[in-house]
Design a protein around this motif. Sequence first.
Motif, PDB file in Angstrom:
ATOM      1  N   SER A 104     -14.279  31.308 -29.475  1.00 52.35           N
ATOM      2  CA  SER A 104     -15.326  30.496 -28.860  1.00 52.35           C
ATOM      3  C   SER A 104     -15.480  29.205 -29.669  1.00 52.35           C
ATOM      4  N   GLN A 106     -17.906  25.730 -29.216  1.00 51.79           N
ATOM      5  CA  GLN A 106     -18.895  25.019 -28.392  1.00 51.79           C
ATOM      6  C   GLN A 106     -19.371  23.759 -29.089  1.00 51.79           C
ATOM      7  N   ASP A 108     -22.507  20.943 -28.484  1.00 49.74           N
ATOM      8  CA  ASP A 108     -23.685  20.552 -27.711  1.00 49.74           C
ATOM      9  C   ASP A 108     -23.748  19.023 -27.677  1.00 49.74           C
ATOM     10  N   SER A 141     -27.750  22.576 -19.522  1.00 49.54           N
ATOM     11  CA  SER A 141     -26.699  23.546 -19.856  1.00 49.54           C
ATOM     12  C   SER A 141     -25.299  22.960 -19.658  1.00 49.54           C
ATOM     13  N   ILE A 144     -23.390  21.644 -22.838  1.00 43.02           N
ATOM     14  CA  ILE A 144     -22.766  22.515 -23.838  1.00 43.02           C
ATOM     15  C   ILE A 144     -21.313  22.676 -23.399  1.00 43.02           C
ATOM     16  N   ASP A 146     -17.730  24.188 -23.580  1.00 49.60           N
ATOM     17  CA  ASP A 146     -17.068  25.378 -24.130  1.00 49.60           C
ATOM     18  C   ASP A 146     -15.596  25.073 -24.400  1.00 49.60           C
ATOM     19  N   ILE A 147     -14.894  26.076 -24.893  1.00 49.17           N
ATOM     20  CA  ILE A 147     -13.518  25.879 -25.347  1.00 49.17           C
ATOM     21  C   ILE A 147     -12.599  25.459 -24.189  1.00 49.17           C
ATOM     22  N   ASP A 148     -12.834  26.017 -23.000  1.00 45.90           N
ATOM     23  CA  ASP A 148     -11.991  25.641 -21.853  1.00 45.90           C
ATOM     24  C   ASP A 148     -12.208  24.181 -21.472  1.00 45.90           C
ATOM     25  N   HIS A 149     -13.459  23.769 -21.450  1.00 51.54           N
ATOM     26  CA  HIS A 149     -13.747  22.381 -21.102  1.00 51.54           C
ATOM     27  C   HIS A 149     -13.184  21.433 -22.154  1.00 51.54           C
TER      28      HIS A 149
END
Length: 166
Positions: A104, A106, A108, A141, A144, A146-149
């Motif tokens: 993971s 992330q 922000d 939200s 934030i 994530d790893i895929d984005h």
Amino acid sequence: MLIPRPPAYRKWLYLRGFYWGFYTTLKHFTLNLLHLRKIPTIQYPEKRRERSPRFKGKHILTKKLDGSIRCTSCYLCQTACPADCIKITASEHEDPTVEKFPISFQIDLLRCVMCGYCEEACPVDAIRMGQEYEWADFSESNYIMDIDHLASRPSLKGGVISKLPT
Ligand code: SF4
Ligand code: SF4
């Protein structure tokens, strides 16, 4: 005690500044209205300004040649981040030659100050500041990432290969 007052004519001197300001505003207004010079305004979003290669936009997690994430979960970027907006969870890799990898990752964006310290701290070119700056949204939200984005959003067209891709 008597306070000496400035001569009466002095209080009218501000009129000179007033008329000078008025003249300047009118001059720019007329020149722009009659298109007598090139207006420096860019007609966004039809036209976009060319950005410097050093521009610090939305982050990218780079990849290895085999398509996996380059990050080794060393936590240097998370430690260097002054806004405390990076959260990494590491895991052991099944390949014994790879010590760790992030399950993971992330960021922000609402906390990020776009300083680029994460990019500078990374020893393997695993995180970069990209060129994207249009990320207005209605929901907190969605800020934030994530790893895929970070690694595989559509705008990256398959992803970015690290300068140290193995
Ligand atoms: S750009 Fe700065 S604030 Fe944003 S994630 Fe990187 S180190 Fe943190
Ligand atoms: S992005 Fe770079 S600095 Fe951050 S944890 Fe991964 S390898 Fe370390």
